[in-house]
Design a protein around this motif. Structure first.
Motif, PDB file in Angstrom:
ATOM      1  N   CYS A 262       3.888   6.700  -2.462  1.00 17.51           N
ATOM      2  CA  CYS A 262       5.302   6.902  -2.146  1.00 17.51           C
ATOM      3  C   CYS A 262       5.458   8.012  -1.118  1.00 17.51           C
ATOM      4  CB  CYS A 262       6.084   7.249  -3.409  1.00 17.51           C
ATOM      5  SG  CYS A 262       7.848   7.482  -3.112  1.00 17.51           S
ATOM      6  N   LEU A 263       5.969   7.659   0.062  1.00 18.48           N
ATOM      7  CA  LEU A 263       6.304   8.638   1.099  1.00 18.48           C
ATOM      8  C   LEU A 263       7.817   8.774   1.132  1.00 18.48           C
ATOM      9  CD1 LEU A 263       3.863   7.563   3.966  1.00 18.48           C
ATOM     10  CD2 LEU A 263       3.457   9.108   2.039  1.00 18.48           C
ATOM     11  N   THR A 264       8.314   9.984   1.008  1.00 15.04           N
ATOM     12  CA  THR A 264       9.744  10.200   0.839  1.00 15.04           C
ATOM     13  C   THR A 264      10.288  11.239   1.791  1.00 15.04           C
ATOM     14  OG1 THR A 264      11.450  10.777  -0.792  1.00 15.04           O
ATOM     15  CG2 THR A 264       9.348  11.933  -0.964  1.00 15.04           C
TER      16      THR A 264
ATOM     17  N   LYS B  16       0.821  -1.202   0.000  1.00 17.48           N
ATOM     18  CA  LYS B  16       0.000   0.000   0.000  1.00 17.48           C
ATOM     19  C   LYS B  16       0.859   1.258   0.000  1.00 17.48           C
ATOM     20  CE  LYS B  16      -3.783  -2.263   2.501  1.00 17.48           C
ATOM     21  NZ  LYS B  16      -4.624  -2.255   3.732  1.00 17.48           N
ATOM     22  N   ILE B  17       1.915   1.242   0.814  1.00 20.17           N
ATOM     23  CA  ILE B  17       2.796   2.403   0.948  1.00 20.17           C
ATOM     24  C   ILE B  17       4.233   1.949   0.756  1.00 20.17           C
ATOM     25  CG2 ILE B  17       3.658   4.167   2.550  1.00 20.17           C
ATOM     26  CD1 ILE B  17       0.879   3.952   3.963  1.00 20.17           C
ATOM     27  N   ILE B  18       4.996   2.717  -0.020  1.00 26.24           N
ATOM     28  CA  ILE B  18       6.405   2.393  -0.263  1.00 26.24           C
ATOM     29  C   ILE B  18       7.248   3.578   0.168  1.00 26.24           C
ATOM     30  CG2 ILE B  18       8.136   1.819  -2.015  1.00 26.24           C
ATOM     31  CD1 ILE B  18       5.807   0.568  -3.644  1.00 26.24           C
ATOM     32  N   LEU B  19       8.262   3.304   0.961  1.00 25.02           N
ATOM     33  CA  LEU B  19       9.134   4.370   1.457  1.00 25.02           C
ATOM     34  C   LEU B  19      10.190   4.719   0.408  1.00 25.02           C
ATOM     35  CD1 LEU B  19       9.728   3.266   5.175  1.00 25.02           C
ATOM     36  CD2 LEU B  19       7.940   4.758   4.243  1.00 25.02           C
ATOM     37  N   GLY B  20      10.152   5.942  -0.057  1.00 23.10           N
ATOM     38  CA  GLY B  20      11.144   6.422  -1.022  1.00 23.10           C
ATOM     39  C   GLY B  20      12.265   7.150  -0.306  1.00 23.10           C
ATOM     40  N   ILE B  21      12.982   6.416   0.545  1.00 24.73           N
ATOM     41  CA  ILE B  21      14.073   7.013   1.319  1.00 24.73           C
ATOM     42  C   ILE B  21      15.312   7.110   0.442  1.00 24.73           C
ATOM     43  CG2 ILE B  21      15.470   6.803   3.410  1.00 24.73           C
ATOM     44  CD1 ILE B  21      13.237   5.037   4.566  1.00 24.73           C
ATOM     45  N   THR B  22      16.027   8.230   0.547  1.00 21.72           N
ATOM     46  CA  THR B  22      17.190   8.457  -0.304  1.00 21.72           C
ATOM     47  C   THR B  22      18.419   8.781   0.546  1.00 21.72           C
ATOM     48  OG1 THR B  22      16.709  10.818  -0.554  1.00 21.72           O
ATOM     49  CG2 THR B  22      15.705   9.334  -2.142  1.00 21.72           C
ATOM     50  N   SER B  23      19.561   8.781  -0.112  1.00 19.34           N
ATOM     51  CA  SER B  23      20.807   9.089   0.595  1.00 19.34           C
ATOM     52  C   SER B  23      20.911  10.587   0.880  1.00 19.34           C
ATOM     53  CB  SER B  23      22.014   8.648  -0.240  1.00 19.34           C
ATOM     54  OG  SER B  23      22.163   9.492  -1.372  1.00 19.34           O
ATOM     55  N   THR B  24      21.733  10.929   1.860  1.00 19.22           N
ATOM     56  CA  THR B  24      21.960  12.334   2.199  1.00 19.22           C
ATOM     57  C   THR B  24      22.521  13.093   1.007  1.00 19.22           C
ATOM     58  OG1 THR B  24      22.361  11.759   4.509  1.00 19.22           O
ATOM     59  CG2 THR B  24      23.179  13.897   3.760  1.00 19.22           C
ATOM     60  N   GLN B  25      23.467  12.457   0.268  1.00 21.49           N
ATOM     61  CA  GLN B  25      24.081  13.109  -0.878  1.00 21.49           C
ATOM     62  C   GLN B  25      23.067  13.340  -1.994  1.00 21.49           C
ATOM     63  OE1 GLN B  25      27.427  14.134  -0.782  1.00 21.49           O
ATOM     64  NE2 GLN B  25      26.751  15.322  -2.555  1.00 21.49           N
ATOM     65  N   SER B  26      22.173  12.384  -2.210  1.00 22.53           N
ATOM     66  CA  SER B  26      21.154  12.540  -3.251  1.00 22.53           C
ATOM     67  C   SER B  26      20.238  13.721  -2.943  1.00 22.53           C
ATOM     68  CB  SER B  26      20.326  11.263  -3.395  1.00 22.53           C
ATOM     69  OG  SER B  26      21.098  10.223  -3.940  1.00 22.53           O
ATOM     70  N   LYS B  27      19.836  13.829  -1.691  1.00 21.17           N
ATOM     71  CA  LYS B  27      18.977  14.959  -1.303  1.00 21.17           C
ATOM     72  C   LYS B  27      19.729  16.273  -1.469  1.00 21.17           C
ATOM     73  CE  LYS B  27      17.759  13.227   2.791  1.00 21.17           C
ATOM     74  NZ  LYS B  27      17.899  11.763   2.765  1.00 21.17           N
ATOM     75  N   LYS B  28      20.991  16.278  -1.116  1.00 23.81           N
ATOM     76  CA  LYS B  28      21.808  17.492  -1.198  1.00 23.81           C
ATOM     77  C   LYS B  28      21.994  17.931  -2.648  1.00 23.81           C
ATOM     78  CE  LYS B  28      26.179  19.354   0.559  1.00 23.81           C
ATOM     79  NZ  LYS B  28      27.447  19.024   1.272  1.00 23.81           N
ATOM     80  N   ASP B  29      22.197  16.959  -3.548  1.00 24.12           N
ATOM     81  CA  ASP B  29      22.459  17.263  -4.950  1.00 24.12           C
ATOM     82  C   ASP B  29      21.190  17.359  -5.793  1.00 24.12           C
ATOM     83  OD1 ASP B  29      25.157  17.289  -4.449  1.00 24.12           O
ATOM     84  OD2 ASP B  29      25.493  15.225  -5.116  1.00 24.12           O
ATOM     85  N   GLY B  30      20.046  17.017  -5.195  1.00 17.11           N
ATOM     86  CA  GLY B  30      18.805  17.055  -5.960  1.00 17.11           C
ATOM     87  C   GLY B  30      18.678  15.932  -6.951  1.00 17.11           C
TER      88      GLY B  30
END
Length: 342
Positions: free
Chosen positions: A268-270, A238-252
């Protein structure tokens, strides 16, 4: 009439690295859904039908034991050793660039003569200049960044594709590996409440509330599960966690799991603001763990809300979230720049 073809160049002098090959094959499938034949070639002379050929930035030494053996660890030892040596003795890498620039002459001629557009991945050095000077039909591509990244090489690429005077570039957003005509097929999304499949170092506090819950599936890697098993989980979540790395968030930079979550029916909850922007709000931002838990509870208690979010995700993916959408981007730019119609 010769069939239009998407070639994957994997020759000794122009290898496609073992990990990168997985992504290139997904891009190729995007073209295949548009009627292109897909062919891996190790000779430039084999490029005889109109279409596209994708080359990568991998040095020549990636051919020493690695080509055509994507899963073999032993196949990576020699290239790995040379790669480390190259950091101390960059002459190795410079020799590789010289050899590849020499090879581009034949590649450019073959492409011109056979109505083939070159898609060049990750060429931000002399190799890019070499292809441009040959007046080759080429489109340069590389990772997409939502903002100007910090690492120098990535920043250089960002500056190239952001320059409106440089027309033959496309920053490549990640996408879902699915036929856009079959988005939603086989997606029941009823077995698991929350699922996460990804690196064990990514934001562990976001996964913690669901670990050990029999209604959830939290799988951290390594060890890795098969692609088939991952997609089975997504199609039943039902719900999938779209967790990303710190660097990915920083670089967009937005990873593939965001698009996969939406493509296979999950909400998708991110933790990534760029993921929300790039998906036009289909991925939902949880700013902290408390808000994440509240969002999970709200979606779990409101089936009609989940269905609306699910359909919104499907709509976005069908329009712009598959590798076929990326293929259309290349086709459109090729027609604009080189007048080639496929």
């Amino acid at each position: 009439m010769m069939p239009k073809t998407f070639y994957i160049m994997d020759s000794f002098l122009l290898p496609t690295g073992y990990n990168h090959m997985f992504m290139v094959q997904k891009i190729a499938r995007g073209f295949s859904y548009l009627g292109f034949k897909v062919k891996v070639i190790d000779r430039i002379d084999d490029m005889t039908a109109p279409g596209f050929v994708m080359i990568s930035n991998h040095p020549v030494y990636f051919s020493l034991g690695s080509r055509h053996n994507q899963n073999g660890n032993f196949a990576r030892i020699i290239p790995g050793i040379i790669h480390r040596l190259n950091k101390r003795f960059p002459v190795i890498g410079k020799l590789s660039v010289i050899l590849q620039c020499w090879t581009y002459r034949k590649l450019a001629l073959q492409a011109k003569n056979n109505n083939v557009t070159i898609i060049a991945w990750g060429l931000y050095d002399k190799r890019r200049d070499s292809l441009n000077k040959l007046n080759a039909p080429v489109i340069f591509t590389g990772d997409y960044y939502d903002r100007r990244p910090d690492p120098p090489e990535q920043r250089r690429w960002y500056d190239i594709y952001s320059d409106k005077k440089i027309r033959n570039t496309i920053p490549l957003k990640f996408a879902a590996d699915v036929d856009p005509r079959k988005v939603g097929y086989g997606c029941r999304n009823a077995t698991y409440l929350v699922t996460y499949v990804g690196d064990k170092t990514y934001n562990p506090e976001y996964r913690a509330p669901f670990a050990g819950n029999r209604r959830c599936r939290i799988i951290t890697t390594p060890p890795y599960i098969t692609e088939k098993e991952k997609l089975r989980l997504y199609k039943n979540s039902k719900i999938i966690l779209g967790i990303t790395s710190t660097q990915s968030k920083k670089d967009g930079q937005v990873p593939e799991r965001i698009f996969e979550a939406l493509a296979f029916g999950g909400v998708c909850l991110t933790d990534s603001p760029p993921a929300v922007r790039i998906t036009n709000g289909c991925a939902l931002l949880a700013r902290n763990v408390r808000q994440l838990k509240e969002m999970v509870d709200k979606i779990a208690e409101n089936p009609s809300l989940r269905q609306r979010l699910r359909e919104k995700g499907y709509s976005y993916i069908k329009k712009d979230g598959t590798w076929t959408a990326r293929a259309k981007d290349f086709i459109s730019l090729s027609e604009q720049l080189y007048g080639k119609r496929f």
